[in-house]
Scaffold this motif. Structure first.
Motif, PDB file in Angstrom:
ATOM      1  N   UNK A 212       5.145  -3.434  -6.787  1.00 31.11           N
ATOM      2  CA  UNK A 212       5.712  -3.377  -5.441  1.00 31.11           C
ATOM      3  C   UNK A 212       4.670  -2.895  -4.440  1.00 31.11           C
ATOM      4  N   UNK A 213       3.937  -1.841  -4.794  1.00 26.75           N
ATOM      5  CA  UNK A 213       2.906  -1.324  -3.905  1.00 26.75           C
ATOM      6  C   UNK A 213       1.762  -2.322  -3.748  1.00 26.75           C
ATOM      7  N   UNK A 214       1.345  -2.950  -4.840  1.00 31.69           N
ATOM      8  CA  UNK A 214       0.275  -3.951  -4.765  1.00 31.69           C
ATOM      9  C   UNK A 214       0.667  -5.098  -3.843  1.00 31.69           C
ATOM     10  N   UNK A 215       1.895  -5.558  -3.940  1.00 28.74           N
ATOM     11  CA  UNK A 215       2.359  -6.651  -3.071  1.00 28.74           C
ATOM     12  C   UNK A 215       2.318  -6.236  -1.598  1.00 28.74           C
ATOM     13  N   UNK A 216       2.763  -5.006  -1.307  1.00 34.49           N
ATOM     14  CA  UNK A 216       2.762  -4.526   0.077  1.00 34.49           C
ATOM     15  C   UNK A 216       1.334  -4.378   0.602  1.00 34.49           C
ATOM     16  N   UNK A 217       0.444  -3.821  -0.217  1.00 32.22           N
ATOM     17  CA  UNK A 217      -0.955  -3.665   0.193  1.00 32.22           C
ATOM     18  C   UNK A 217      -1.619  -5.020   0.396  1.00 32.22           C
ATOM     19  N   UNK A 218      -1.317  -5.977  -0.475  1.00 31.23           N
ATOM     20  CA  UNK A 218      -1.895  -7.314  -0.360  1.00 31.23           C
ATOM     21  C   UNK A 218      -1.454  -7.976   0.947  1.00 31.23           C
ATOM     22  N   UNK A 219      -0.181  -7.844   1.285  1.00 33.24           N
ATOM     23  CA  UNK A 219       0.337  -8.435   2.525  1.00 33.24           C
ATOM     24  C   UNK A 219      -0.257  -7.755   3.757  1.00 33.24           C
ATOM     25  N   UNK A 220      -0.485  -6.447   3.676  1.00 35.43           N
ATOM     26  CA  UNK A 220      -0.974  -5.695   4.825  1.00 35.43           C
ATOM     27  C   UNK A 220      -2.486  -5.779   5.009  1.00 35.43           C
TER      28      UNK A 220
END
Length: 194
Positions: free
Chosen positions: A60-68
Motif C-alpha cells: 500500500x505504501x509503495x503504491x502511494x509513493x510510486x503515484x506521488x
C-alpha cells in the motif's frame, strides 16, 4: 541413533558478489547478505497472518509513493539493494524508492535510491531500529522510514533524513495511521486500511 542436520556449505563461509549474482531469484528470496554471510528471514507459522498484513502495508505504501513520486522515481517492494561489494552486503528493504532511469540496472546501488522503508516484524526489531539504520546512512541513502505497529494495531511511521556531514539520520516526523509527508515528495496515504 541420532540424526544430525547438515547445513549447506554456503551458510558457513562468506560469499562473493559474483557468487550471489549467479543465484536465481528463487534462491535469493527471503535472504539478505550481511558482511558476506547469508541471513535467512524465515516466517513462522504462528506469525503468518501478521506478516501477511505487514506485506500488504508495504505494498500500500509503495503504491502511494510510486503515484506521488512522478516520472523520475519508482517505488517497489521485494528486491535487493547492494550496499557494499566487499564483504558483500545486500539488504532487501520492504519498500524502495529508486531512480526510474535505473530500472534495468542490476544490482540496485545506494546512489540509485532515494528512500528505503522497513516494516518492523516480530524478530526484526533490533535489526530495523539500529543495524539497518546505520548501514543505510553509511551508504548515503537520503531518507529512511520505519513502520511499527502500535499496541492498538494502528501503524506508526517514523521518518528520518540523512545528515551527510555525520553520515547518520536525524529524526523527522512521526505519523500515526495516516502519512502526510512533504519530503522526499508530497504523499498522502491512509495505512489504517491495510
Amino acid at each position: 541413533m541420532t540424526t544430525e542436520m547438515v547445513a549447506p556449505a554456503w551458510m558457513h563461509s562468506q560469499i562473493t558478489a559474483e557468487q550471489y549474482d549467479s543465484w536465481s531469484e528463487e534462491q535469493c528470496a527471503g535472504i539478505e547478505i550481511v558482511d558476506g554471510m547469508v541471513v535467512v528471514s524465515p516466517s513462522g507459522s504462528k506469525r503468518h497472518n501478521r506478516l501477511a498484513r505487514l506485506a500488504r502495508l508495504a505494498r500500500l505504501l509503495a503504491n502511494a509513493l510510486d503515484a506521488a513520486s512522478g516520472p523520475d522515481w519508482n517505488a517497489d517492494t521485494d528486491f535487493d539493494v547492494r550496499l557494499r561489494d566487499v564483504p558483500l552486503t545486500n539488504r532487501r528493504p520492504d519498500v524502495v524508492v529508486y531512480r526510474a532511469d535505473t530500472i534495468d540496472s542490476t544490482p540496485t546501488r545506494p546512489e540509485h535510491v532515494l528512500l528505503v522503508v522497513e516494516v518492523v516484524s516480530p524478530g526484526s526489531e533490533t535489526t530495523d531500529r539500529i543495524v539497518k539504520v546505520e548501514q543505510y546512512a553509511r551508504a548515503g541513502i537520503p531518507f529512511y522510514w520505519r513502520i511499527e505497529q502500535a499496541a492498538n494495531g494502528i501503524p506508526l511511521v517514523y521518518t528520518c533524513v540523512l545528515d551527510p556531514a555525520s553520515a547518520s539520520y536525524r529524526d523527522g516526523e512521526v505519523f500515526t495511521g495516516v502519512v502526510r509527508a512533504a519530503a522526499p515528495f508530497q504523499v498522502d496515504v491512509d495505512l489504517r486500511s491495510s
